[in-house]
Design a protein around this motif. Sequence first.
Motif, PDB file in Angstrom:
ATOM      1  N   GLY A   1      71.069  32.864 117.060  1.00  0.00           N
ATOM      2  CA  GLY A   1      69.936  32.027 117.017  1.00  0.00           C
ATOM      3  C   GLY A   1      69.651  31.092 115.895  1.00  0.00           C
ATOM      4  N   VAL A   2      70.328  31.195 114.784  1.00  0.00           N
ATOM      5  CA  VAL A   2      70.023  30.551 113.750  1.00  0.00           C
ATOM      6  C   VAL A   2      71.189  29.833 113.145  1.00  0.00           C
ATOM      7  CG1 VAL A   2      70.084  32.451 112.207  1.00  0.00           C
ATOM      8  CG2 VAL A   2      68.445  30.323 111.623  1.00  0.00           C
ATOM      9  N   ALA A   3      71.127  28.698 112.493  1.00  0.00           N
ATOM     10  CA  ALA A   3      72.271  27.819 111.899  1.00  0.00           C
ATOM     11  C   ALA A   3      72.662  28.694 110.622  1.00  0.00           C
ATOM     12  CB  ALA A   3      72.071  26.514 111.756  1.00  0.00           C
ATOM     13  N   THR A   4      73.995  28.752 110.541  1.00  0.00           N
ATOM     14  CA  THR A   4      74.600  29.331 109.273  1.00  0.00           C
ATOM     15  C   THR A   4      75.592  28.613 108.647  1.00  0.00           C
ATOM     16  OG1 THR A   4      73.811  31.809 110.175  1.00  0.00           O
ATOM     17  CG2 THR A   4      75.521  31.714 108.318  1.00  0.00           C
ATOM     18  N   VAL A   5      75.710  28.643 107.342  1.00  0.00           N
ATOM     19  CA  VAL A   5      76.657  27.644 106.842  1.00  0.00           C
ATOM     20  C   VAL A   5      77.745  28.734 106.067  1.00  0.00           C
ATOM     21  CG1 VAL A   5      77.165  26.043 104.855  1.00  0.00           C
ATOM     22  CG2 VAL A   5      75.149  26.092 106.161  1.00  0.00           C
ATOM     23  N   GLU A   6      78.872  28.199 106.471  1.00  0.00           N
ATOM     24  CA  GLU A   6      80.247  28.622 105.632  1.00  0.00           C
ATOM     25  C   GLU A   6      80.270  28.018 104.534  1.00  0.00           C
ATOM     26  OE1 GLU A   6      83.581  29.717 108.067  1.00  0.00           O
ATOM     27  OE2 GLU A   6      82.619  29.240 109.911  1.00  0.00           O
ATOM     28  N   ARG A   7      79.846  28.591 103.399  1.00  0.00           N
ATOM     29  CA  ARG A   7      79.971  27.940 101.885  1.00  0.00           C
ATOM     30  C   ARG A   7      81.426  27.572 101.610  1.00  0.00           C
ATOM     31  NH1 ARG A   7      75.428  28.587  98.704  1.00  0.00           N
ATOM     32  NH2 ARG A   7      76.580  28.829  96.848  1.00  0.00           N
ATOM     33  N   ASP A   8      82.527  28.127 101.786  1.00  0.00           N
ATOM     34  CA  ASP A   8      83.805  27.777 101.331  1.00  0.00           C
ATOM     35  C   ASP A   8      84.100  26.500 102.062  1.00  0.00           C
ATOM     36  OD1 ASP A   8      83.624  29.967  99.743  1.00  0.00           O
ATOM     37  OD2 ASP A   8      85.018  31.135 101.275  1.00  0.00           O
ATOM     38  N   LYS A   9      83.450  26.239 103.344  1.00  0.00           N
ATOM     39  CA  LYS A   9      84.178  25.204 104.317  1.00  0.00           C
ATOM     40  C   LYS A   9      83.401  23.886 103.855  1.00  0.00           C
ATOM     41  CE  LYS A   9      86.148  27.582 108.096  1.00  0.00           C
ATOM     42  NZ  LYS A   9      86.221  27.786 109.555  1.00  0.00           N
ATOM     43  N   CYS A  10      82.044  24.081 103.644  1.00  0.00           N
ATOM     44  CA  CYS A  10      81.150  23.012 103.467  1.00  0.00           C
ATOM     45  C   CYS A  10      81.580  21.878 102.435  1.00  0.00           C
ATOM     46  CB  CYS A  10      79.861  23.734 103.057  1.00  0.00           C
ATOM     47  SG  CYS A  10      78.509  22.341 103.042  1.00  0.00           S
ATOM     48  N   THR A  11      81.514  20.765 102.691  1.00  0.00           N
ATOM     49  CA  THR A  11      81.840  19.593 101.887  1.00  0.00           C
ATOM     50  C   THR A  11      80.343  18.830 101.623  1.00  0.00           C
ATOM     51  OG1 THR A  11      82.043  17.792 103.664  1.00  0.00           O
ATOM     52  CG2 THR A  11      83.890  19.305 103.241  1.00  0.00           C
ATOM     53  N   ALA A  12      79.307  19.235 101.821  1.00  0.00           N
ATOM     54  CA  ALA A  12      78.225  18.514 101.510  1.00  0.00           C
ATOM     55  C   ALA A  12      78.231  17.013 101.875  1.00  0.00           C
ATOM     56  CB  ALA A  12      78.158  18.582  99.919  1.00  0.00           C
ATOM     57  N   CYS A  13      78.921  16.764 103.035  1.00  0.00           N
ATOM     58  CA  CYS A  13      78.813  15.383 103.611  1.00  0.00           C
ATOM     59  C   CYS A  13      77.492  14.967 104.039  1.00  0.00           C
ATOM     60  CB  CYS A  13      79.675  15.328 104.662  1.00  0.00           C
ATOM     61  SG  CYS A  13      79.398  16.181 106.305  1.00  0.00           S
ATOM     62  N   GLY A  14      76.543  15.911 104.239  1.00  0.00           N
ATOM     63  CA  GLY A  14      75.101  15.509 104.671  1.00  0.00           C
ATOM     64  C   GLY A  14      74.961  15.440 106.181  1.00  0.00           C
ATOM     65  N   ALA A  15      76.050  15.436 106.969  1.00  0.00           N
ATOM     66  CA  ALA A  15      75.712  15.211 108.481  1.00  0.00           C
ATOM     67  C   ALA A  15      74.698  16.389 109.015  1.00  0.00           C
ATOM     68  CB  ALA A  15      77.074  15.479 109.253  1.00  0.00           C
TER      69      ALA A  15
ATOM     70  N   LYS B   1      77.290  20.392 115.984  1.00  0.00           N
ATOM     71  CA  LYS B   1      78.166  19.163 116.552  1.00  0.00           C
ATOM     72  C   LYS B   1      78.144  18.359 115.575  1.00  0.00           C
ATOM     73  CE  LYS B   1      75.752  20.128 121.307  1.00  0.00           C
ATOM     74  NZ  LYS B   1      74.720  21.018 120.917  1.00  0.00           N
ATOM     75  N   ALA B   2      77.253  17.789 114.677  1.00  0.00           N
ATOM     76  CA  ALA B   2      77.498  17.035 113.512  1.00  0.00           C
ATOM     77  C   ALA B   2      78.673  17.231 112.820  1.00  0.00           C
ATOM     78  CB  ALA B   2      76.269  16.693 113.000  1.00  0.00           C
ATOM     79  N   CYS B   3      79.048  18.364 112.256  1.00  0.00           N
ATOM     80  CA  CYS B   3      79.752  18.900 111.320  1.00  0.00           C
ATOM     81  C   CYS B   3      81.293  18.622 111.561  1.00  0.00           C
ATOM     82  CB  CYS B   3      79.691  20.431 110.976  1.00  0.00           C
ATOM     83  SG  CYS B   3      80.688  20.887 109.408  1.00  0.00           S
ATOM     84  N   LYS B   4      81.997  17.690 110.790  1.00  0.00           N
ATOM     85  CA  LYS B   4      83.339  17.469 111.153  1.00  0.00           C
ATOM     86  C   LYS B   4      84.310  18.503 110.400  1.00  0.00           C
ATOM     87  CE  LYS B   4      82.630  12.474 111.136  1.00  0.00           C
ATOM     88  NZ  LYS B   4      83.114  11.067 110.428  1.00  0.00           N
ATOM     89  N   PHE B   5      83.768  19.458 109.717  1.00  0.00           N
ATOM     90  CA  PHE B   5      84.442  20.456 108.787  1.00  0.00           C
ATOM     91  C   PHE B   5      84.240  21.966 109.256  1.00  0.00           C
ATOM     92  CE2 PHE B   5      83.284  16.650 106.539  1.00  0.00           C
ATOM     93  CZ  PHE B   5      84.674  16.178 105.868  1.00  0.00           C
ATOM     94  N   ASP B   6      83.681  22.132 110.532  1.00  0.00           N
ATOM     95  CA  ASP B   6      83.679  23.347 111.039  1.00  0.00           C
ATOM     96  C   ASP B   6      82.987  24.424 110.197  1.00  0.00           C
ATOM     97  OD1 ASP B   6      83.870  25.310 113.247  1.00  0.00           O
ATOM     98  OD2 ASP B   6      85.643  26.218 112.221  1.00  0.00           O
ATOM     99  N   ALA B   7      81.960  23.931 109.355  1.00  0.00           N
ATOM    100  CA  ALA B   7      81.522  24.591 108.302  1.00  0.00           C
ATOM    101  C   ALA B   7      80.078  25.163 108.555  1.00  0.00           C
ATOM    102  CB  ALA B   7      81.202  23.598 106.988  1.00  0.00           C
TER     103      ALA B   7
END
Length: 276
Positions: free
Chosen positions: A163-177, A151-157
């Motif tokens: 059952g566990v959070a997974t990051v899409e590395r190509d979309k992540c901007t490292a904003c820290g949200a 919910k906090a991520c503005k970049f759909d990353a």
Amino acid sequence: MNTIVIAIVLVSVIGILAGILLSYASKIFAVKEDQLFIDLRAELPGANCGGCGFAGCDDYAHALADKSLNTPCNKCAVGGPAVAEKLAGILGTNAGDTERKISFVACNGTNENAKKLYDYKGVTSCKAAKTLFGGVESCLYGCQGLGDCEKACKFDAIHVCDGVATVERDKCTACGACVAACPQHLISLKPESSLVIVQCSNKDMGKAAMAVCKTSCIGCRMCERTCQHDAVHVTDNLAVIDPEKCVNCGACAEKCPKHCILNLSLKAKKVEEKTA
């Protein structure tokens, strides 16, 4: 009829005069923007995510323009190294460390691996669930899987998968949200070059850790004995990798009996082979 016409004309005249006065006042009382600020702001992406530590892109640009503050050029996570170089060029300074960073979730407590403590039916929030017996998972350190980070991520990353959070590395901007939103403090920003990472946060002793998750680190020190670069050590029953010493050889990941150390380079290779 004449009264109505007079009223319309009077209102129109007042409106025109008011417009002229406001236009004149806007020019007289206008605050001139520093050209340096304008140039710097033009290079920022306008995401206003707050990842730089400032209120938004305008605030960051103002801080950069004030040279007495010595604000680093590499704080824009969304723009990354490219924007840092442009800002440094405008200011005539060094961009500093511009390696891209990516969010990483230190948990592999999928529905298959981790045991649920109870069937949660409350508000869909990790923070809310954590107030009830420490969370929905038997592992007190694990991902709650209710999507506060998503919910906090503005970049759909970042998304909750199995059952566990997974990051899409190509979309992540490292904003820290997502880092700020996680009540378990499982998410951290890692340099993009760090490809061997411990995917666990459980600090319990081996037997207790195994009882709540199949892939939990048990502090066996196999990784520590395997590493030839002194890059991994077990601290508080949990393997910790020093990114400054790690050469991404993947030896520790290969030897880990619980498969809680993730070799991202190997994972990427497998994906490429499947898509080829």
